[in-house]
Design an enzyme around this catalytic site. Structure first.
Site, PDB file in Angstrom:
ATOM      1  N   ARG A  61       0.850  -1.198   0.000  1.00 39.99           N
ATOM      2  CA  ARG A  61       0.000   0.000   0.000  1.00 39.99           C
ATOM      3  C   ARG A  61       0.882   1.242   0.000  1.00 39.99           C
ATOM      4  O   ARG A  61       0.700   2.159  -0.780  1.00 39.99           O
ATOM      5  CB  ARG A  61      -0.868  -0.013   1.263  1.00 39.99           C
ATOM      6  CG  ARG A  61      -2.173   0.731   1.159  1.00 39.99           C
ATOM      7  CD  ARG A  61      -3.024   0.503   2.407  1.00 39.99           C
ATOM      8  NE  ARG A  61      -3.170  -0.909   2.760  1.00 39.99           N
ATOM      9  CZ  ARG A  61      -3.062  -1.420   3.986  1.00 39.99           C
ATOM     10  NH1 ARG A  61      -2.819  -0.651   5.010  1.00 39.99           N
ATOM     11  NH2 ARG A  61      -3.197  -2.714   4.207  1.00 39.99           N
ATOM     12  N   ARG A  62       1.908   1.220   0.913  1.00 39.94           N
ATOM     13  CA  ARG A  62       2.815   2.369   1.063  1.00 39.94           C
ATOM     14  C   ARG A  62       3.542   2.661  -0.241  1.00 39.94           C
ATOM     15  O   ARG A  62       3.813   3.791  -0.580  1.00 39.94           O
ATOM     16  CB  ARG A  62       3.807   2.036   2.194  1.00 39.94           C
ATOM     17  CG  ARG A  62       4.710   3.139   2.611  1.00 39.94           C
ATOM     18  CD  ARG A  62       5.268   2.936   4.033  1.00 39.94           C
ATOM     19  NE  ARG A  62       5.525   1.588   4.476  1.00 39.94           N
ATOM     20  CZ  ARG A  62       6.683   0.960   4.318  1.00 39.94           C
ATOM     21  NH1 ARG A  62       7.676   1.551   3.708  1.00 39.94           N
ATOM     22  NH2 ARG A  62       6.847  -0.280   4.780  1.00 39.94           N
ATOM     23  N   ASP A  78      11.725  -8.214   0.639  1.00 37.94           N
ATOM     24  CA  ASP A  78      12.014  -8.925   1.897  1.00 37.94           C
ATOM     25  C   ASP A  78      10.871  -9.834   2.332  1.00 37.94           C
ATOM     26  O   ASP A  78      10.603  -9.973   3.522  1.00 37.94           O
ATOM     27  CB  ASP A  78      12.390  -7.923   3.009  1.00 37.94           C
ATOM     28  CG  ASP A  78      11.225  -7.019   3.419  1.00 37.94           C
ATOM     29  OD1 ASP A  78      10.250  -6.925   2.657  1.00 37.94           O
ATOM     30  OD2 ASP A  78      11.303  -6.432   4.506  1.00 37.94           O
ATOM     31  N   ARG A  83      18.015 -12.966   9.408  1.00 40.03           N
ATOM     32  CA  ARG A  83      18.824 -12.052  10.220  1.00 40.03           C
ATOM     33  C   ARG A  83      19.933 -12.854  10.886  1.00 40.03           C
ATOM     34  O   ARG A  83      19.663 -13.860  11.543  1.00 40.03           O
ATOM     35  CB  ARG A  83      17.932 -11.409  11.265  1.00 40.03           C
ATOM     36  CG  ARG A  83      18.595 -10.326  12.068  1.00 40.03           C
ATOM     37  CD  ARG A  83      17.583  -9.600  12.917  1.00 40.03           C
ATOM     38  NE  ARG A  83      16.652  -8.810  12.130  1.00 40.03           N
ATOM     39  CZ  ARG A  83      15.418  -8.510  12.533  1.00 40.03           C
ATOM     40  NH1 ARG A  83      14.961  -8.931  13.682  1.00 40.03           N
ATOM     41  NH2 ARG A  83      14.641  -7.768  11.762  1.00 40.03           N
ATOM     42  N   GLU A 144      15.958 -10.793   1.745  1.00 36.07           N
ATOM     43  CA  GLU A 144      16.804  -9.799   2.419  1.00 36.07           C
ATOM     44  C   GLU A 144      17.536 -10.464   3.577  1.00 36.07           C
ATOM     45  O   GLU A 144      16.914 -11.114   4.425  1.00 36.07           O
ATOM     46  CB  GLU A 144      15.960  -8.635   2.950  1.00 36.07           C
ATOM     47  CG  GLU A 144      16.838  -7.582   3.620  1.00 36.07           C
ATOM     48  CD  GLU A 144      16.064  -6.338   4.033  1.00 36.07           C
ATOM     49  OE1 GLU A 144      15.994  -5.392   3.230  1.00 36.07           O
ATOM     50  OE2 GLU A 144      15.532  -6.323   5.155  1.00 36.07           O
ATOM     51  N   GLU A 159      13.652  -0.206  19.443  1.00 39.20           N
ATOM     52  CA  GLU A 159      13.181   0.885  18.594  1.00 39.20           C
ATOM     53  C   GLU A 159      11.948   0.454  17.794  1.00 39.20           C
ATOM     54  O   GLU A 159      11.031   1.235  17.577  1.00 39.20           O
ATOM     55  CB  GLU A 159      14.318   1.328  17.668  1.00 39.20           C
ATOM     56  CG  GLU A 159      14.133   2.688  17.054  1.00 39.20           C
ATOM     57  CD  GLU A 159      13.442   2.646  15.712  1.00 39.20           C
ATOM     58  OE1 GLU A 159      13.077   3.698  15.202  1.00 39.20           O
ATOM     59  OE2 GLU A 159      13.254   1.527  15.160  1.00 39.20           O
TER      60      GLU A 159
HETATM   61  P1  0O2 Z   1       9.528  -6.471   9.274  1.00 41.00           P
HETATM   62  O1  0O2 Z   1       9.118  -7.561   8.405  1.00 41.00           O
HETATM   63  O2  0O2 Z   1       8.637  -6.251  10.454  1.00 41.00           O
HETATM   64  O3  0O2 Z   1      11.005  -6.558   9.673  1.00 41.00           O
HETATM   65  P2  0O2 Z   1      12.994  -1.693   0.394  1.00 41.00           P
HETATM   66  O4  0O2 Z   1      12.725  -3.105   0.925  1.00 41.00           O
HETATM   67  O5  0O2 Z   1      14.451  -1.392   0.250  1.00 41.00           O
HETATM   68  O6  0O2 Z   1      12.221  -1.391  -0.832  1.00 41.00           O
HETATM   69  P3  0O2 Z   1      12.577  -0.714   3.034  1.00 41.00           P
HETATM   70  O7  0O2 Z   1      11.489  -1.539   3.617  1.00 41.00           O
HETATM   71  O8  0O2 Z   1      12.670   0.695   3.565  1.00 41.00           O
HETATM   72  O9  0O2 Z   1      12.440  -0.662   1.471  1.00 41.00           O
HETATM   73  O10 0O2 Z   1      13.957  -1.498   3.226  1.00 41.00           O
HETATM   74  P4  0O2 Z   1      15.058  -1.494   4.329  1.00 41.00           P
HETATM   75  O11 0O2 Z   1      15.624  -0.146   4.606  1.00 41.00           O
HETATM   76  O12 0O2 Z   1      16.036  -2.522   3.857  1.00 41.00           O
HETATM   77  O13 0O2 Z   1      14.320  -1.911   5.686  1.00 41.00           O
HETATM   78  C1  0O2 Z   1      13.568  -3.053   5.815  1.00 41.00           C
HETATM   79  C2  0O2 Z   1      13.728  -3.707   7.191  1.00 41.00           C
HETATM   80  O14 0O2 Z   1      14.914  -3.248   7.855  1.00 41.00           O
HETATM   81  C3  0O2 Z   1      12.616  -3.377   8.182  1.00 41.00           C
HETATM   82  O15 0O2 Z   1      11.577  -4.275   7.979  1.00 41.00           O
HETATM   83  C4  0O2 Z   1      13.293  -3.603   9.523  1.00 41.00           C
HETATM   84  O16 0O2 Z   1      13.414  -4.988   9.816  1.00 41.00           O
HETATM   85  C5  0O2 Z   1      14.682  -3.056   9.240  1.00 41.00           C
HETATM   86  N1  0O2 Z   1      14.775  -1.602   9.516  1.00 41.00           N
HETATM   87  C6  0O2 Z   1      15.052  -0.634   8.596  1.00 41.00           C
HETATM   88  N2  0O2 Z   1      15.090   0.566   9.191  1.00 41.00           N
HETATM   89  C7  0O2 Z   1      14.840   0.370  10.509  1.00 41.00           C
HETATM   90  C8  0O2 Z   1      14.753   1.250  11.642  1.00 41.00           C
HETATM   91  O17 0O2 Z   1      14.915   2.468  11.546  1.00 41.00           O
HETATM   92  N3  0O2 Z   1      14.491   0.668  12.845  1.00 41.00           N
HETATM   93  C9  0O2 Z   1      14.307  -0.675  13.001  1.00 41.00           C
HETATM   94  N4  0O2 Z   1      14.048  -1.137  14.219  1.00 41.00           N
HETATM   95  N5  0O2 Z   1      14.365  -1.528  11.933  1.00 41.00           N
HETATM   96  C10 0O2 Z   1      14.635  -1.018  10.729  1.00 41.00           C
HETATM   97  P5  0O2 Z   1      10.050  -3.860   8.304  1.00 41.00           P
HETATM   98  O18 0O2 Z   1       9.523  -3.116   7.153  1.00 41.00           O
HETATM   99  O19 0O2 Z   1       9.980  -3.165   9.624  1.00 41.00           O
HETATM  100  O20 0O2 Z   1       9.301  -5.210   8.355  1.00 41.00           O
END
Ligand code: 0O2
Length: 202
Positions: A61-62, A78, A83, A144, A159
């Site tokens: 959606r985003r 992802d 991890r 990912e 966080e």
């Molecule tokens: P979940 O499944 O709950 O972990 P992209 O995939 O590159 O198109 P996105 O989603 O911004 O866009 O990618 P990015 O930067 O690789 O980040 C994806 C995941 O990295 C997040 O998953 C988190 O697991 C982690 N992450 C990224 N930034 C942060 C942050 O500022 N704080 C924390 N705690 N985790 C972060 P999601 O989307 O949360 O899903």
């Protein structure tokens, strides 16, 4: 996968489970090649998950995409995520080098949030890898791999709670304190690496 996720992913669900197991076993093999005694073991733990359908739909959606499994497999990198949590910063790059050398994986994108720290203090190395898929006309999907130290992982978990918890008071103060902790933990991670190098050098 829970019942909702199974329904959402439909015909793709079994292959996604296979990919998840494959990623876990490949990472296990990579880490195994480094040895497993307490001095050489790099990973404190490894986790692998298939993104829940609610989280996937929110992301689609985003990003302005259709909220279907197929659209997710094409547009989101992802859906399968692993991890690897390491003891030391240097271990992150050791695992990264081994993943790059792995002939079955193609690293297609690297986001180094350790060199390029996010403004909130988030640190991790994110690798996007392409894996063969072969279901319903989708040849390959992305997974990912997040690599981070125990300290980075502990910080990210706390966080993350801030993002999902409702009615949190003093958010500005918490954000500021989290940033301070992230920087202090990063500094400790560096000191720990230096001490470890001194010990290993003998
Ligand atoms: P979940 O499944 O709950 O972990 P992209 O995939 O590159 O198109 P996105 O989603 O911004 O866009 O990618 P990015 O930067 O690789 O980040 C994806 C995941 O990295 C997040 O998953 C988190 O697991 C982690 N992450 C990224 N930034 C942060 C942050 O500022 N704080 C924390 N705690 N985790 C972060 P999601 O989307 O949360 O899903």
């Amino acid at each position: 996968m829970n019942q909702n996720d199974l329904l959402f992913y439909g015909e793709y669900a079994p292959r996604l489970e296979e990919i998840k197991s494959l990623v876990l076993s490949e990472i296990g093999a990579i880490l195994g090649s480094l040895g497993s005694d307490s001095e050489t073991a790099v990973a404190e733990h490894i986790k692998c998950r298939i993104k829940g359908c609610d989280s996937l739909k929110e992301k689609l959606r985003r990003k302005g995409h259709e909220e279907t499994a197929e659209s997710g497999l094409i547009n989101v990198s992802d859906i399968v995520g692993a991890r690897v949590v390491t003891h030391f910063i240097g271990d992150i790059y050791t695992v990264y080098d081994l993943i790059k050398q792995c002939p079955r994986w193609r690293v297609v994108r690297v986001k180094d949030y350790i060199a390029n720290i996010k403004p909130n203090g988030y640190r991790s190395l994110h690798l996007n890898v392409a894996l063969p898929f072969g279901v319903g006309g989708i040849d390959e999907i992305r997974a990912e791999i997040q690599l981070r130290t125990i300290a980075m992982d502990c910080w990210a978990s706390l966080e993350h709670q801030l993002k999902y918890k409702k009615n949190v008071k003093n958010t500005a103060l918490i954000v500021e304190e989290l940033k301070r902790c992230a920087d202090e933990m990063a500094s400790t991670d560096l000191s720990m690496q230096t001490i470890r190098d001194l010990i290993m050098r003998g």
